[in-house]
Design a protein around this motif. Structure first.
Motif, mmCIF file in Angstrom:
data_model
loop_
_atom_site.group_PDB
_atom_site.id
_atom_site.type_symbol
_atom_site.label_atom_id
_atom_site.label_comp_id
_atom_site.label_asym_id
_atom_site.label_seq_id
_atom_site.Cartn_x
_atom_site.Cartn_y
_atom_site.Cartn_z
ATOM 1 N N UNK A 4 0.750 -1.311 0.001
ATOM 2 C CA UNK A 4 -0.011 -0.041 0.206
ATOM 3 C C UNK A 4 0.759 1.247 -0.018
ATOM 4 N N UNK A 5 2.039 1.123 0.728
ATOM 5 C CA UNK A 5 2.700 2.389 0.741
ATOM 6 C C UNK A 5 3.410 2.769 -0.840
ATOM 7 N N UNK A 6 3.690 1.621 -1.309
ATOM 8 C CA UNK A 6 4.148 1.809 -2.869
ATOM 9 C C UNK A 6 3.088 2.485 -3.588
ATOM 10 N N UNK A 7 1.873 2.000 -3.735
ATOM 11 C CA UNK A 7 0.959 2.283 -4.113
ATOM 12 C C UNK A 7 0.652 3.877 -4.032
ATOM 13 N N UNK A 8 0.434 4.031 -2.666
ATOM 14 C CA UNK A 8 0.057 5.564 -2.370
ATOM 15 C C UNK A 8 1.237 6.505 -2.651
ATOM 16 N N UNK A 9 2.549 5.932 -2.929
ATOM 17 C CA UNK A 9 3.468 7.029 -3.001
ATOM 18 C C UNK A 9 3.580 7.180 -4.593
ATOM 19 N N UNK A 10 3.073 6.275 -5.302
ATOM 20 C CA UNK A 10 2.934 6.240 -6.859
ATOM 21 C C UNK A 10 1.610 7.503 -7.199
ATOM 22 N N UNK A 11 0.415 7.179 -6.410
ATOM 23 C CA UNK A 11 -0.430 8.138 -6.462
ATOM 24 C C UNK A 11 -0.217 9.616 -6.112
ATOM 25 N N UNK A 12 0.631 9.802 -5.120
ATOM 26 C CA UNK A 12 1.076 11.129 -4.750
ATOM 27 C C UNK A 12 2.196 11.575 -5.843
ATOM 28 N N UNK A 13 2.995 10.781 -6.255
ATOM 29 C CA UNK A 13 3.886 11.502 -7.383
ATOM 30 C C UNK A 13 3.064 11.949 -8.472
ATOM 31 N N UNK A 14 1.898 11.288 -8.947
ATOM 32 C CA UNK A 14 1.033 11.661 -10.304
ATOM 33 C C UNK A 14 0.252 12.675 -9.661
ATOM 34 N N UNK A 15 -0.172 12.990 -8.393
ATOM 35 C CA UNK A 15 -0.753 13.981 -8.263
ATOM 36 C C UNK A 15 -0.041 15.254 -7.903
ATOM 37 N N UNK A 16 0.828 15.413 -7.035
ATOM 38 C CA UNK A 16 1.683 16.608 -6.996
ATOM 39 C C UNK A 16 3.020 16.043 -6.913
ATOM 40 N N UNK A 17 4.059 16.474 -7.868
ATOM 41 C CA UNK A 17 5.351 16.126 -7.641
ATOM 42 C C UNK A 17 6.197 16.863 -6.774
ATOM 43 N N UNK A 18 5.676 17.865 -6.094
ATOM 44 C CA UNK A 18 6.393 18.749 -5.283
ATOM 45 C C UNK A 18 6.460 18.237 -3.799
ATOM 46 N N UNK A 19 5.682 17.069 -3.699
ATOM 47 C CA UNK A 19 5.537 16.518 -2.433
ATOM 48 C C UNK A 19 6.624 15.470 -2.208
ATOM 49 N N UNK A 20 7.482 15.492 -1.187
ATOM 50 C CA UNK A 20 8.396 14.593 -0.688
ATOM 51 C C UNK A 20 7.649 13.449 -0.039
ATOM 52 N N UNK A 21 7.867 12.171 -0.534
ATOM 53 C CA UNK A 21 7.392 10.953 0.148
ATOM 54 C C UNK A 21 8.301 9.969 0.704
ATOM 55 N N UNK A 22 8.173 9.686 2.061
ATOM 56 C CA UNK A 22 8.859 8.581 2.589
ATOM 57 C C UNK A 22 7.987 7.423 2.944
ATOM 58 N N UNK A 23 8.359 6.425 2.730
ATOM 59 C CA UNK A 23 7.505 5.102 2.842
ATOM 60 C C UNK A 23 8.085 4.244 4.043
ATOM 61 N N UNK A 24 7.412 3.679 4.834
ATOM 62 C CA UNK A 24 7.906 2.549 5.800
ATOM 63 C C UNK A 24 7.012 1.231 5.538
ATOM 64 N N UNK A 25 7.592 0.160 4.933
ATOM 65 C CA UNK A 25 6.802 -0.880 4.420
ATOM 66 C C UNK A 25 6.887 -1.921 5.672
ATOM 67 N N UNK A 26 5.963 -1.561 6.717
ATOM 68 C CA UNK A 26 5.991 -2.406 7.819
ATOM 69 C C UNK A 26 4.807 -1.565 8.663
ATOM 70 N N UNK A 27 4.005 -2.493 9.535
ATOM 71 C CA UNK A 27 3.112 -1.710 10.347
ATOM 72 C C UNK A 27 3.731 -1.194 11.684
ATOM 73 N N UNK A 28 3.140 -0.158 12.143
ATOM 74 C CA UNK A 28 3.858 0.234 13.105
ATOM 75 C C UNK A 28 3.713 -0.557 14.608
#
Ligand SMILES: [Zn+2]
Length: 314
Positions: free
Chosen positions: A86-110
């Motif tokens: 989901x974090x990879x999918x969401x990061x792609x979504x953000x990149x498509x929506x707004x390239x000015x946003x820096x996205x960090x992802x953590x591929x694990x539950x907290x």
């Protein structure tokens, strides 16, 4: 720091809202760092609006993969990303929506194992790979153990939390650990019985219901970053409240006023002096308990032979 032409075009409609505050507020958003715990029904709409609004850095934590049954409500994911994290999918979504946003992802539950690699507390040093400082934390998780853990770490990091939940046709939202208001433990010192906790996978959820709550979380996060609640003359006075939404009630929204932080709270009372070590020795999963299958008492049992006999008699 300034905005380029594309950013002026992109954010113009919100920058001209008088209550928002114009360029300086937009720069506050660009400088802001927000943590989103859970990229599901709450996290997806929240991420969409935070990215659209121009929050500079979004950190998204989730260990799940996208399933087809998520797509009616988890609007950052798509048919094409089923099976991806989901974090990879969401990061792609953000990149498509707004390239000015820096996205960090953590591929694990907290969990207790990684919470302090994500949220900076006490004197830990922040690096590229974490832990990081956040202006706001969005609790978009779906279980009590994570909510207590997020709360305690946020109290230690002195970071406000926008917490929400939704199930079936209802949802609730509150601002926690903010301006002397309560934390999650002030409101719920004891977790609900484990057998009473129902997840969306079991209880069901209407997409727009959880969408309302996720969008509301984004709105409150933007208001905090935009300093709407701050200053000698705040644009809105902060009042601790629990906001309840019901799709089948009129009015749909009700606000229940809450008291401030609770004296003696195990997390946020200044005399509790909760440390990172205290949190590391708490067993959050045991605290919230395990949901057991309903027990069948011996007198309620029936042997296969008796059952078969009864069947033929009938
Ligand atoms: Zn508290």
């Amino acid at each position: 720091m300034s905005l380029d032409l594309d950013e002026y075009l992109r954010y113009g409609r919100q920058m001209i809202v008088p209550e928002f505050g114009g360029l300086n507020t937009q720069l506050d958003l660009k400088n802001a760092s927000i943590l989103i715990i859970g990229a599901g029904g709450l996290g997806c709409p929240a991420i969409a609006y935070l990215a659209g609004a121009g929050i500079g850095t979004l950190t998204i934590v989730d260990g799940d993969t996208v399933e087809a049954s998520n797509l009616h409500r988890q609007v950052a994911h798509s048919t094409a990303t089923v099976g991806e994290y989901k974090v990879v999918s969401a990061a792609k979504f953000v990149a498509n929506l707004n390239p000015h946003v820096n996205v960090r992802t953590v591929t694990s539950h907290l969990t207790l194992d990684n919470v302090f690699d994500v949220i900076r507390t006490e004197d830990a040093k922040t690096t590229e790979t974490g832990p990081w400082d956040f202006d706001v934390i969005l609790d978009c998780s779906d279980n009590p153990a994570t909510r207590y853990l997020v709360n305690d770490a946020a109290v230690l990091a002195k970071t406000p939390v926008v917490s929400a939940s939704a199930l079936k046709t209802e949802g609730q939202l509150c601002l926690l650990n903010f301006q002397g208001g309560p934390c999650y433990r002030c409101l719920f010192p004891v977790p609900p019985p484990a057998n009473s906790v129902v997840a969306c996978g079991d209880g069901g959820i209407l997409g727009p219901v959880v969408g309302m709550l996720g969008v509301y979380q984004a709105l409150e996060a933007i208001k905090i970053v935009a300093k709407i609640y701050e200053g000698p003359e705040p644009k809105q006075q902060y009042t601790p409240a629990l906001m309840l939404f019901s799709a089948l009630s009129f009015p749909s929204w009700r606000n229940i006023r809450m008291r401030g932080a609770k004296p003696g709270c195990a997390a946020c009372d200044p005399t509790s002096h909760v440390t990172r070590k205290d949190i590391e020795t708490r067993d959050y999963v045991a605290f919230c308990g395990h949901a057991d299958a309903p027990r069948i008492l011996p007198e309620e049992r029936i042997s296969a032979g008796d059952y078969d006999y009864g069947w033929h008699q009938a």
